[in-house]
Design a protein around this motif. Structure first.
Motif, mmCIF file in Angstrom:
data_model
loop_
_atom_site.group_PDB
_atom_site.id
_atom_site.type_symbol
_atom_site.label_atom_id
_atom_site.label_comp_id
_atom_site.label_asym_id
_atom_site.label_seq_id
_atom_site.Cartn_x
_atom_site.Cartn_y
_atom_site.Cartn_z
ATOM 1 N N UNK A 21 -68.195 -16.836 24.292
ATOM 2 C CA UNK A 21 -66.831 -17.541 24.377
ATOM 3 C C UNK A 21 -66.334 -17.173 25.727
ATOM 4 N N UNK A 22 -65.180 -17.816 25.947
ATOM 5 C CA UNK A 22 -64.432 -17.691 27.208
ATOM 6 C C UNK A 22 -63.726 -16.112 27.360
ATOM 7 N N UNK A 29 -67.728 -10.292 32.445
ATOM 8 C CA UNK A 29 -67.678 -10.547 33.942
ATOM 9 C C UNK A 29 -68.699 -11.712 34.145
ATOM 10 N N UNK A 30 -68.901 -12.428 33.206
ATOM 11 C CA UNK A 30 -69.684 -13.643 33.253
ATOM 12 C C UNK A 30 -68.945 -14.851 33.710
ATOM 13 N N UNK A 31 -69.381 -15.949 34.509
ATOM 14 C CA UNK A 31 -68.642 -17.002 34.770
ATOM 15 C C UNK A 31 -68.542 -17.844 33.410
ATOM 16 N N UNK A 32 -67.470 -18.626 33.512
ATOM 17 C CA UNK A 32 -67.240 -19.156 32.462
ATOM 18 C C UNK A 32 -68.023 -20.589 32.047
#
Length: 122
Positions: A21-22, A29-32
């Motif tokens: 989830x967001x 630290x992952x892209x949305x």
């Protein structure tokens, strides 16, 4: 719980994955909208042999962004057991890992309890 063998085997990795989830994406630290969180890896599995571990975030497989568990399963079927080049986020650093799924083991499906107590038809 009732377990059933899947008729078309999915290559076995030993990974338990969940969507990010967001809030979790931000934390790791992952892209949305991209990535699956490794919840655990089974000991002595292809995932363990490749060095994957709980808390890793699977970002890309064979340069394709991984956005859902369904997409991951499709990619596994398409790989037919060959090695898959993974881009993984660990401690906010990208790492490259080669995962070689195993074709000998079969995935199992766990049926919800609602299906276990169906009345018999006369």
């Amino acid at each position: 719980k009732f377990l059933a063998q899947v008729l078309h085997p999915t290559p076995f990795t030993g990974l338990t994955l969940q969507p990010l989830g967001p809030q979790l994406a931000g934390y790791f630290g992952a892209p949305a909208g991209v990535g699956l969180l490794v919840g655990r890896e089974e000991p002595n599995s292809p995932a363990a042999a490749a060095g994957l571990r709980a808390g890793d975030v699977l970002l890309r497989a064979d340069s394709i962004e991984v956005k859902s568990t369904g997409g991951w399963v499709r990619l596994l079927h398409e790989s037919r057991g060959r090695g898959i080049a993974l881009e993984v986020l660990r401690d906010k650093q990208e790492q490259h890992i080669m995962l070689i799924p195993e074709l000998k083991k079969h995935s199992k499906v766990e049926w919800p309890e609602i299906f276990e107590e169906q009345p018999e038809l006369a």
